[in-house]
Write an enzyme that holds these catalytic residues in place. Structure first.
Site, PDB file in Angstrom:
ATOM      1  CG  ASN A 270     -27.720  12.803   6.802  1.00  0.00           C
ATOM      2  OD1 ASN A 270     -27.417  12.975   7.974  1.00  0.00           O
ATOM      3  ND2 ASN A 270     -28.784  13.363   6.250  1.00  0.00           N
TER       4      ASN A 270
ATOM      5  CD  GLU B 227     -19.918  13.300  12.111  1.00  0.00           C
ATOM      6  OE1 GLU B 227     -20.086  13.641  10.921  1.00  0.00           O
ATOM      7  OE2 GLU B 227     -20.808  12.714  12.782  1.00  0.00           O
TER       8      GLU B 227
ATOM      9  CG  HIS C 184     -27.751   7.043  11.671  1.00  0.00           C
ATOM     10  ND1 HIS C 184     -28.382   8.015  10.938  1.00  0.00           N
ATOM     11  CD2 HIS C 184     -26.964   7.699  12.559  1.00  0.00           C
ATOM     12  CE1 HIS C 184     -28.002   9.210  11.364  1.00  0.00           C
ATOM     13  NE2 HIS C 184     -27.137   9.045  12.353  1.00  0.00           N
TER      14      HIS C 184
ATOM     15  CD  GLU D 127     -31.324  16.965   6.374  1.00  0.00           C
ATOM     16  OE1 GLU D 127     -30.825  17.338   7.454  1.00  0.00           O
ATOM     17  OE2 GLU D 127     -31.408  15.778   6.039  1.00  0.00           O
TER      18      GLU D 127
ATOM     19  NE  ARG E 285     -45.454  30.757  22.691  1.00  0.00           N
ATOM     20  CZ  ARG E 285     -46.040  31.088  23.819  1.00  0.00           C
ATOM     21  NH1 ARG E 285     -45.533  32.042  24.573  1.00  0.00           N
ATOM     22  NH2 ARG E 285     -47.150  30.488  24.194  1.00  0.00           N
TER      23      ARG E 285
ATOM     24  CE  LYS F 286     -30.621  18.732  10.496  1.00  0.00           C
ATOM     25  NZ  LYS F 286     -30.356  17.410   9.907  1.00  0.00           N
TER      26      LYS F 286
ATOM     27  CG  HIS G 287     -22.148   9.395  15.447  1.00  0.00           C
ATOM     28  ND1 HIS G 287     -23.261   8.886  14.820  1.00  0.00           N
ATOM     29  CD2 HIS G 287     -21.798  10.520  14.766  1.00  0.00           C
ATOM     30  CE1 HIS G 287     -23.578   9.689  13.800  1.00  0.00           C
ATOM     31  NE2 HIS G 287     -22.708  10.681  13.751  1.00  0.00           N
TER      32      HIS G 287
ATOM     33  CG  HIS H 250     -24.338  10.083   9.155  1.00  0.00           C
ATOM     34  ND1 HIS H 250     -23.136  10.487   8.622  1.00  0.00           N
ATOM     35  CD2 HIS H 250     -24.411  10.660  10.387  1.00  0.00           C
ATOM     36  CE1 HIS H 250     -22.518  11.276   9.487  1.00  0.00           C
ATOM     37  NE2 HIS H 250     -23.261  11.393  10.569  1.00  0.00           N
TER      38      HIS H 250
ATOM     39  CE  LYS I 274     -23.714  21.021  10.406  1.00  0.00           C
ATOM     40  NZ  LYS I 274     -23.996  20.117  11.498  1.00  0.00           N
TER      41      LYS I 274
ATOM     42  NE  ARG J 164     -28.233  20.972   8.381  1.00  0.00           N
ATOM     43  CZ  ARG J 164     -28.339  21.806   9.404  1.00  0.00           C
ATOM     44  NH1 ARG J 164     -28.987  22.929   9.272  1.00  0.00           N
ATOM     45  NH2 ARG J 164     -27.793  21.521  10.566  1.00  0.00           N
TER      46      ARG J 164
HETATM   47  N1  LIG Z   1     -27.025  18.903  15.980  1.00  0.00           N
HETATM   48  C1  LIG Z   1     -26.311  18.355  15.027  1.00  0.00           C
HETATM   49  O1  LIG Z   1     -26.248  18.845  13.900  1.00  0.00           O
HETATM   50  C2  LIG Z   1     -25.534  17.117  15.339  1.00  0.00           C
HETATM   51  C3  LIG Z   1     -24.572  16.653  14.441  1.00  0.00           C
HETATM   52  C4  LIG Z   1     -23.811  15.545  14.800  1.00  0.00           C
HETATM   53  C5  LIG Z   1     -24.023  14.926  16.029  1.00  0.00           C
HETATM   54  N2  LIG Z   1     -24.970  15.399  16.875  1.00  0.00           N
HETATM   55  C6  LIG Z   1     -25.212  14.771  18.187  1.00  0.00           C
HETATM   56  O2  LIG Z   1     -24.026  14.867  18.965  1.00  0.00           O
HETATM   57  C7  LIG Z   1     -24.061  13.839  19.954  1.00  0.00           C
HETATM   58  C8  LIG Z   1     -22.692  13.230  20.115  1.00  0.00           C
HETATM   59  O3  LIG Z   1     -21.790  14.224  20.520  1.00  0.00           O
HETATM   60  P1  LIG Z   1     -20.385  13.879  21.212  1.00  0.00           P
HETATM   61  O4  LIG Z   1     -19.709  12.819  20.458  1.00  0.00           O
HETATM   62  O5  LIG Z   1     -19.692  15.175  21.426  1.00  0.00           O
HETATM   63  O6  LIG Z   1     -20.833  13.166  22.568  1.00  0.00           O
HETATM   64  P2  LIG Z   1     -20.928  13.651  24.084  1.00  0.00           P
HETATM   65  O7  LIG Z   1     -21.446  15.008  24.197  1.00  0.00           O
HETATM   66  O8  LIG Z   1     -21.657  12.568  24.803  1.00  0.00           O
HETATM   67  O9  LIG Z   1     -19.405  13.623  24.562  1.00  0.00           O
HETATM   68  C9  LIG Z   1     -18.704  12.405  24.620  1.00  0.00           C
HETATM   69  C10 LIG Z   1     -18.159  12.141  26.021  1.00  0.00           C
HETATM   70  O10 LIG Z   1     -17.022  12.971  26.252  1.00  0.00           O
HETATM   71  C11 LIG Z   1     -17.185  13.721  27.450  1.00  0.00           C
HETATM   72  N3  LIG Z   1     -16.496  14.987  27.217  1.00  0.00           N
HETATM   73  C12 LIG Z   1     -16.909  15.998  26.439  1.00  0.00           C
HETATM   74  N4  LIG Z   1     -15.962  16.933  26.357  1.00  0.00           N
HETATM   75  C13 LIG Z   1     -14.926  16.521  27.112  1.00  0.00           C
HETATM   76  C14 LIG Z   1     -13.644  17.052  27.407  1.00  0.00           C
HETATM   77  N5  LIG Z   1     -13.216  18.190  26.836  1.00  0.00           N
HETATM   78  N6  LIG Z   1     -12.848  16.359  28.240  1.00  0.00           N
HETATM   79  C15 LIG Z   1     -13.259  15.172  28.769  1.00  0.00           C
HETATM   80  N7  LIG Z   1     -14.442  14.609  28.506  1.00  0.00           N
HETATM   81  C16 LIG Z   1     -15.260  15.272  27.682  1.00  0.00           C
HETATM   82  C17 LIG Z   1     -18.667  13.810  27.656  1.00  0.00           C
HETATM   83  O11 LIG Z   1     -18.964  14.004  29.007  1.00  0.00           O
HETATM   84  C18 LIG Z   1     -19.130  12.443  27.149  1.00  0.00           C
HETATM   85  O12 LIG Z   1     -18.970  11.496  28.161  1.00  0.00           O
HETATM   86  C19 LIG Z   1     -25.121  12.840  19.521  1.00  0.00           C
HETATM   87  O13 LIG Z   1     -26.226  12.942  20.378  1.00  0.00           O
HETATM   88  C20 LIG Z   1     -25.494  13.300  18.110  1.00  0.00           C
HETATM   89  O14 LIG Z   1     -26.843  13.041  17.786  1.00  0.00           O
HETATM   90  C21 LIG Z   1     -25.714  16.479  16.555  1.00  0.00           C
HETATM   91 ZN   LIG Z   2     -22.655  12.316  12.434  1.00  0.00          ZN
END
Ligand SMILES: NC(=O)c1ccc[n+]([C@@H]2O[C@H](COP(=O)([O-])OP(=O)(O)OC[C@H]3O[C@@H](n4cnc5c(N)ncnc54)[C@H](O)[C@@H]3O)[C@@H](O)[C@H]2O)c1
Ligand SMILES: [Zn+2]
Length: 366
Positions: A246, A186, A253, A238, A123, A144, A266, A249, A228, A242
């Site tokens: 987006n 971003e 998206h 949100e 939990r 999130k 993305h 987005h 942020k 918040r």
């Molecule tokens: N929670 C939130 O508020 C929020 C906001 C925006 C995005 N997101 C989420 O974030 C995700 C995307 O995140 P991302 O772009 O970081 O993708 P990711 O975590 O998949 O990383 C991108 C790639 O880079 C690699 N990688 C990461 N760090 C590295 C490093 N230092 N050196 C070499 N390789 C590295 C990873 O293994 C992966 O292959 C999506 O799922 C999205 O929905 C969440």
């Molecule tokens: Zn985003």
């Protein structure tokens, strides 16, 4: 090193941003009261674990922590219930209890997934975000967490704030260039929605940022996180404000969805989406055309795309994808639109023809 504090009604946590912070992880854990009598589980992916995981494990063990690591395959496809279940199993196997702590080491995928494991395990147990992508300056802050379902992205999740965010900009040196550039979208978004001075600063420093100059990167991430934090502290769950996060987005998206999450990253998709939102703002709100031009120039300075392939991804499919987006209510299109650089608002009830017109201007062949 720069420090920011997130203050919410029910919790407060620090964000540390600096170069070489990973080597001092035990010191920072100690500062937030995570001392060696608590078991730790590092969750990472197959790309990041070999680069930084073993090093972290060794330094934590040396300080007397009982720590283990669980690794999922790199990439968005790991953000699912199957990996969630696997990770819960790993936590049980290692004997984590309610005092134990999860460390999410990786990009947004690992952060969202590991955060969701932390939110659900017994939990809810504490977790620490150790972001290693530029995009994760966004995802690691704000609480999130969640996973995808075959029928929708991020539809299973929770709000679970981390106990700390530790951002070592040195990790960005190993990030593939396309991922780095994608992350800048971003960062730019945070400027465009909230902070015109930051936008100017980004314009001036684009070359040094693309070259990963540490002091500039620390500043950019600090200011991006600052935006942020300001927004999340006013509207954690949100219910209103918040939603402006987006920006770009809605179209972004839709582009990701129609291109099967393969053609555009993305960040690339939302870069195009932000130009689309600016164009739509000019039509709907009468926003000055210079906002469109400045948005495009800034994104181009960071080597981000500002047009999409209209031949491959027809408008009708994009509009359908927008309708499926969970932000469309009662069949009404809602967009975050801009009045001027640094100021945006949510606008509902936008006519489909206006969106079509903005999409047409966004096409590569236009
Ligand atoms: N929670 C939130 O508020 C929020 C906001 C925006 C995005 N997101 C989420 O974030 C995700 C995307 O995140 P991302 O772009 O970081 O993708 P990711 O975590 O998949 O990383 C991108 C790639 O880079 C690699 N990688 C990461 N760090 C590295 C490093 N230092 N050196 C070499 N390789 C590295 C990873 O293994 C992966 O292959 C999506 O799922 C999205 O929905 C969440
Ligand atoms: Zn985003």
């Amino acid at each position: 090193m720069r420090k920011l504090t997130v203050s919410l009604d029910h919790c407060t946590y620090p964000i540390y941003i600096g170069a070489g912070l990973l080597s001092q992880l035990p010191v920072y854990l100690d500062e937030v009261g995570i001392v060696p009598d608590r078991k730790l589980m590092v969750i990472s992916d197959t790309q990041v674990a070999p680069l930084y995981g073993e090093r972290i494990l060794a330094s934590l063990k040396q300080q007397g922590y009982q720590v283990d690591m669980a690794v999922v395959p790199a990439g968005e496809s790991s953000k699912n219930l199957q990996q969630f279940e696997y990770l819960i199993g790993e936590c049980l196997r290692f004997g984590l209890d309610r005092q134990s702590v999860i460390l999410a080491l990786g990009g947004g995928v690992v952060g969202d997934l590991a955060g969701f494991v932390a939110a659900a395990y017994m939990r809810g147990i504490p977790f620490v975000q150790i972001p290693t992508t530029l995009l994760a300056h966004d995802s690691s802050v704000g609480g999130k967490v969640g996973v995808n379902h075959a029928l929708g992205k991020n539809v299973i999740g929770a709000f679970h704030q981390p106990a700390m965010v530790l951002y070592d900009v040195d990790t960005l040196k190993t990030l593939p260039t396309r991922e780095l550039i994608s992350g800048f979208a971003e960062v730019i978004k945070h400027g465009l929605i909230w902070d015109a001075d930051f936008v100017q600063w980004l314009e001036k420093n684009s070359a040094e940022l693309l070259a990963l100059r540490p002091e500039k990167m620390i500043e950019a991430i600090y200011r991006g996180c600052e935006v942020k934090v300001a927004i999340v502290s006013q509207d954690e769950r949100e219910s209103g404000l918040r939603a402006i996060l987006n920006y770009g987005h809605t179209i972004g998206h839709a582009l990701e969805a129609v291109s099967g999450y393969i053609h555009y990253t993305h960040g690339e998709a939302i870069a195009i989406g932000m130009v689309g939102a600016a164009r739509l703002s000019a039509k709907v709100l009468g926003t000055d055309e210079s906002v469109v031009r400045k948005t495009k120039e800034l994104l181009e300075a960071f080597q981000l795309p500002t047009q999409y392939d209209g031949e491959r991804f027809p408008e009708d499919r994009l509009l359908l994808a927008m309708k499926r987006d969970k932000k469309v209510r009662n069949d009404e299109y809602a967009f975050v639109l801009t009045r001027k650089i640094g100021q945006v608002e949510v606008v509902r009830g936008i006519a489909e023809e206006e969106i079509r017109a903005a999409l047409q201007e966004l096409r590569k062949d236009c």
